[in-house]
Design a protein around this motif. Structure first.
Motif, mmCIF file in Angstrom:
data_model
loop_
_atom_site.group_PDB
_atom_site.id
_atom_site.type_symbol
_atom_site.label_atom_id
_atom_site.label_comp_id
_atom_site.label_asym_id
_atom_site.label_seq_id
_atom_site.Cartn_x
_atom_site.Cartn_y
_atom_site.Cartn_z
ATOM 1 N N SER A 1 -6.794 -12.998 3.396
ATOM 2 C CA SER A 1 -6.850 -11.626 2.666
ATOM 3 C C SER A 1 -7.491 -11.458 1.661
ATOM 4 C CB SER A 1 -5.306 -11.324 2.567
ATOM 5 O OG SER A 1 -4.885 -12.078 1.629
ATOM 6 N N SER A 2 -7.746 -10.137 1.120
ATOM 7 C CA SER A 2 -8.713 -10.198 -0.257
ATOM 8 C C SER A 2 -10.045 -10.518 -0.251
ATOM 9 C CB SER A 2 -7.921 -10.881 -1.479
ATOM 10 O OG SER A 2 -6.631 -10.380 -1.851
ATOM 11 N N LEU A 3 -10.759 -10.513 1.125
ATOM 12 C CA LEU A 3 -12.289 -10.707 1.237
ATOM 13 C C LEU A 3 -12.877 -9.493 0.822
ATOM 14 C CD1 LEU A 3 -11.904 -12.097 5.043
ATOM 15 C CD2 LEU A 3 -12.474 -13.301 2.760
ATOM 16 N N PRO B 1 -16.856 -5.771 -4.965
ATOM 17 C CA PRO B 1 -16.045 -5.354 -3.772
ATOM 18 C C PRO B 1 -14.789 -6.104 -3.210
ATOM 19 C CG PRO B 1 -17.788 -6.819 -3.198
ATOM 20 C CD PRO B 1 -17.893 -6.540 -4.747
ATOM 21 N N LEU B 2 -14.387 -7.069 -4.407
ATOM 22 C CA LEU B 2 -12.879 -7.967 -3.778
ATOM 23 C C LEU B 2 -11.921 -6.789 -4.255
ATOM 24 C CD1 LEU B 2 -13.753 -11.364 -5.607
ATOM 25 C CD2 LEU B 2 -13.655 -10.439 -3.046
ATOM 26 N N PRO B 3 -10.888 -6.883 -3.669
ATOM 27 C CA PRO B 3 -9.634 -5.957 -3.837
ATOM 28 C C PRO B 3 -9.099 -6.184 -5.147
ATOM 29 C CG PRO B 3 -9.508 -7.059 -1.705
ATOM 30 C CD PRO B 3 -10.599 -7.694 -2.449
ATOM 31 N N SER B 4 -8.514 -5.358 -5.992
ATOM 32 C CA SER B 4 -7.870 -5.460 -6.899
ATOM 33 C C SER B 4 -6.761 -6.225 -6.859
ATOM 34 C CB SER B 4 -7.379 -4.195 -7.696
ATOM 35 O OG SER B 4 -6.376 -3.348 -6.730
ATOM 36 N N ASP B 5 -6.033 -6.791 -8.011
ATOM 37 C CA ASP B 5 -4.613 -7.550 -7.744
ATOM 38 C C ASP B 5 -3.725 -6.839 -7.106
ATOM 39 O OD1 ASP B 5 -5.715 -9.501 -9.179
ATOM 40 O OD2 ASP B 5 -4.916 -9.300 -10.856
ATOM 41 N N THR B 6 -3.632 -5.495 -7.585
ATOM 42 C CA THR B 6 -2.510 -4.423 -6.827
ATOM 43 C C THR B 6 -2.829 -4.349 -5.316
ATOM 44 O OG1 THR B 6 -2.275 -3.137 -8.932
ATOM 45 C CG2 THR B 6 -1.578 -2.122 -6.617
ATOM 46 N N SER C 1 -4.081 -6.737 -3.348
ATOM 47 C CA SER C 1 -4.023 -8.001 -2.910
ATOM 48 C C SER C 1 -2.450 -8.245 -2.736
ATOM 49 C CB SER C 1 -4.495 -9.184 -3.790
ATOM 50 O OG SER C 1 -6.032 -9.058 -3.996
ATOM 51 N N ALA C 2 -1.788 -7.585 -3.666
ATOM 52 C CA ALA C 2 -0.339 -7.672 -3.460
ATOM 53 C C ALA C 2 0.118 -6.933 -2.363
ATOM 54 C CB ALA C 2 0.397 -7.310 -4.615
ATOM 55 N N LYS C 3 -0.473 -6.057 -2.117
ATOM 56 C CA LYS C 3 -0.106 -4.923 -0.860
ATOM 57 C C LYS C 3 -0.346 -5.660 0.581
ATOM 58 C CE LYS C 3 -0.484 -0.279 -3.049
ATOM 59 N NZ LYS C 3 -1.255 0.769 -3.034
ATOM 60 N N PHE C 4 -1.535 -6.551 0.586
ATOM 61 C CA PHE C 4 -2.026 -7.030 1.652
ATOM 62 C C PHE C 4 -0.760 -8.268 1.911
ATOM 63 C CE2 PHE C 4 -6.711 -6.987 0.785
ATOM 64 C CZ PHE C 4 -6.676 -5.557 1.372
ATOM 65 N N TYR C 5 -0.370 -9.086 0.762
ATOM 66 C CA TYR C 5 0.755 -10.081 0.908
ATOM 67 C C TYR C 5 1.963 -9.395 1.539
ATOM 68 C CZ TYR C 5 3.429 -14.088 -0.110
ATOM 69 O OH TYR C 5 4.338 -15.223 0.139
ATOM 70 N N ARG C 6 2.262 -8.110 1.006
ATOM 71 C CA ARG C 6 3.839 -7.551 1.480
ATOM 72 C C ARG C 6 3.688 -7.123 2.969
ATOM 73 N NH1 ARG C 6 3.566 -5.558 -4.236
ATOM 74 N NH2 ARG C 6 5.680 -6.599 -5.204
ATOM 75 N N MET C 7 2.530 -6.573 3.249
ATOM 76 C CA MET C 7 2.230 -5.951 4.514
ATOM 77 C C MET C 7 2.298 -7.308 5.562
ATOM 78 S SD MET C 7 -0.994 -4.249 6.443
ATOM 79 C CE MET C 7 -1.045 -2.649 5.339
ATOM 80 N N ALA C 8 1.627 -8.336 5.317
ATOM 81 C CA ALA C 8 1.712 -9.663 6.066
ATOM 82 C C ALA C 8 3.347 -10.146 6.113
ATOM 83 C CB ALA C 8 0.897 -10.575 5.579
ATOM 84 N N SER C 9 4.107 -10.198 5.150
ATOM 85 C CA SER C 9 5.441 -10.440 5.296
ATOM 86 C C SER C 9 6.265 -9.486 6.138
ATOM 87 C CB SER C 9 6.049 -10.550 3.832
ATOM 88 O OG SER C 9 7.090 -10.857 3.728
ATOM 89 N N ARG C 10 6.182 -8.142 5.892
ATOM 90 C CA ARG C 10 6.771 -7.359 6.567
ATOM 91 C C ARG C 10 6.315 -7.522 8.142
ATOM 92 N NH1 ARG C 10 4.864 -3.499 4.630
ATOM 93 N NH2 ARG C 10 3.689 -2.292 6.256
ATOM 94 N N LYS C 11 5.110 -7.299 8.520
ATOM 95 C CA LYS C 11 4.732 -7.068 9.781
ATOM 96 C C LYS C 11 5.033 -8.487 10.663
ATOM 97 C CE LYS C 11 2.238 -3.213 9.853
ATOM 98 N NZ LYS C 11 2.724 -2.221 10.867
#
Length: 451
Positions: A203-205, A251-256, A258-268
């Motif tokens: 994530s965060s590519l 073009p890298l995602p912000s820290d916010t 990146s955190a959304k990516f992580y939460r989405m992975a955990s949930r899905k």
């Protein structure tokens, strides 16, 4: 390249059947296992790294590497010589429980050479009949014929380095494979009947969107791997990425983001019945990574190969990172001239390692053994320093039955060090919020142990 492992659920009787089996081998990779297995057995790991392949990964046409590439065969020969010349460090040598081929792109190695490495390991250390033998495999570097040959040699776990399901992201992160090869690789793994396999995502590519990440997670779940590893892109200095991108900036995602990516992975992945058992690792029941678990519980491990590092008897030592120097190292090892450079690990550093690694897992830090090794005072102070984070929902305290301690209960216990010591069995980080703050929370622990 990939990083994880597979787990097995074992009854105690199964563990006793391989009495004293505490060896793992990491050949091009790493090892792990489930908690029941961990309670019964200790482990050692051996790792042989194909770092020379790793150097070819970014912008390299790895598909052009032939079965007879002399770089591969020459390296394997040096690797075998190192294994043969290595002195074991234990009075008893129970057979190996795991082997992991990782570090670069080991799926480029012809099966006949993999067979030689396996035979060398089997001859040197012995190998359990039910040993987990894992291999990192990148799409486009193997076909069904090669995978079946590897399975015939005993490889029973595949770690598939997919990384993303978008063509533009694969190009952005320098992968040699494309989306068509990703789907082909997934099909090959399924058609060959590999039951135990993992998929890696990043994530965060650069230019990655929430929609792209959600699609990658959906397609991963549809592929039905038994294990998923999710890594957040880390930009390091003096690398190709480091010269192109700055963390947190377009073009890298912000820290916010990146955190959304992580939460989405955990949930899905939780919704798809994957257990989030370590910061970056998810698995179906019984398929936790056996190899990495060695590192997470701070157990000894061997390592072989260019740039690899072992951890034996409380000390760490590394091999040279340049092929010429590594070759000389092996020659000196054979001649009995190697003075292993050991990085002494003092008690404080060992305690910090245990805290750091344990808090990465869903099991968390087990305080009884920690107190026995490092004293009650440090354990009590750890509980106290995390009190505010319990209230914020980032840290949980559990009793010895793994029942979560309520805030009111903890407020009473914290007034009496003896009660705190007797009642708190585990400290763990919450999922996903605590895991997202793991670096900061672990740094707090370091402050307690090394003020």
């Amino acid at each position: 390249m990939t990083c994880e492992c597979a787990g097995i659920e074992r009854k105690k009787a199964d563990c006793e059947r391989v009495e004293g089996a505490n060896n793992l081998i990491n050949v091009f990779g790493f090892f792990d296992r489930g908690d029941d297995f961990a309670d019964c057995i200790e482990y050692f790991t051996i790792s042989a790294l194909f770092s020379f392949v790793f150097l070819l990964c970014f912008f390299a046409a790895v598909h052009e590497t032939s079965e007879d590439d002399p770089r591969i065969s020459n390296y394997i020969q040096i690797l075998i010589r190192e294994i043969e010349a290595t002195q074991t460090h234990f009075d008893q040598h129970p057979p190996l429980q795991t082997i992991f081929f990782g570090g670069g792109t080991p799926s480029l190695v012809p099966p006949r050479l993999v067979a030689k490495v396996l035979e060398t390991l089997r001859s040197k250390f012995g190998l359990c009949l039910d040993a987990e033998i894992s291999m990192e495999m990148d799409p486009g570097t193997f076909d069904a014929k090669k995978l079946k040959e590897l399975m015939g040699l005993g490889v029973n776990r595949v770690s598939l380095g997919v990384q993303a399901f978008q063509e533009e992201l694969l190009k952005a992160c320098g992968r040699a494979h494309g989306l068509e090869e990703v789907h082909e690789a997934i099909e090959i793994v399924g058609s060959c009947g590999v039951e135990n396999w993992s998929m890696d995502l990043i994530s965060s590519l650069p230019n990655q969107t929430q929609e792209m990440w959600e699609e990658s997670l959906r397609l991963t779940i549809e592929a039905k791997p038994t294990h998923v590893s999710v890594y957040d892109l880390q930009i390091e200095k003096d690398t190709k990425f480091g010269s192109l991108y700055t963390p947190g900036e377009f073009p890298l995602p912000s820290d916010t983001q990146s955190a959304k990516f992580y939460r989405m992975a955990s949930r899905k992945l939780a919704e798809a019945n994957y257990n989030h058992y370590e910061v970056s690792s998810y698995s179906k029941n019984g398929f936790e990574c056996k190899h990495n678990y060695t590192y997470w519980i701070n157990k000894p491990f061997y390592a072989f190969g260019l740039g690899s590092a072992s951890y034996i008897n409380g000390t760490r030592y590394s091999r040279p990172k340049k092929l010429k120097d590594y070759t000389t190292y092996v020659q000196n090892l054979e001649g009995g001239l190697v003075d292993i450079q050991e990085d002494d690990v003092d008690e404080g550093e060992m305690a910090m390692d245990i805290v750091m690694l344990s808090l990465r897992t869903s099991k968390g830090l087990e305080l009884k053994s920690f107190r026995e090794d490092f004293g009650s005072a440090v354990a009590v102070e750890l509980c106290k320093v995390y009190e505010p984070y319990m209230k914020s929902g980032h840290v949980a305290f559990l009793d010895y039955r793994r029942r979560e301690i309520t805030e009111d209960e903890f407020s009473s216990l914290v007034l009496d060090d003896e009660k705190l010591e007797n009642e708190i069995g585990f400290i763990r980080l919450s999922d996903p919020d605590g895991f997202l703050l793991s670096n900061e929370l672990i740094s707090l622990a370091f402050g307690v142990m090394d003020p």
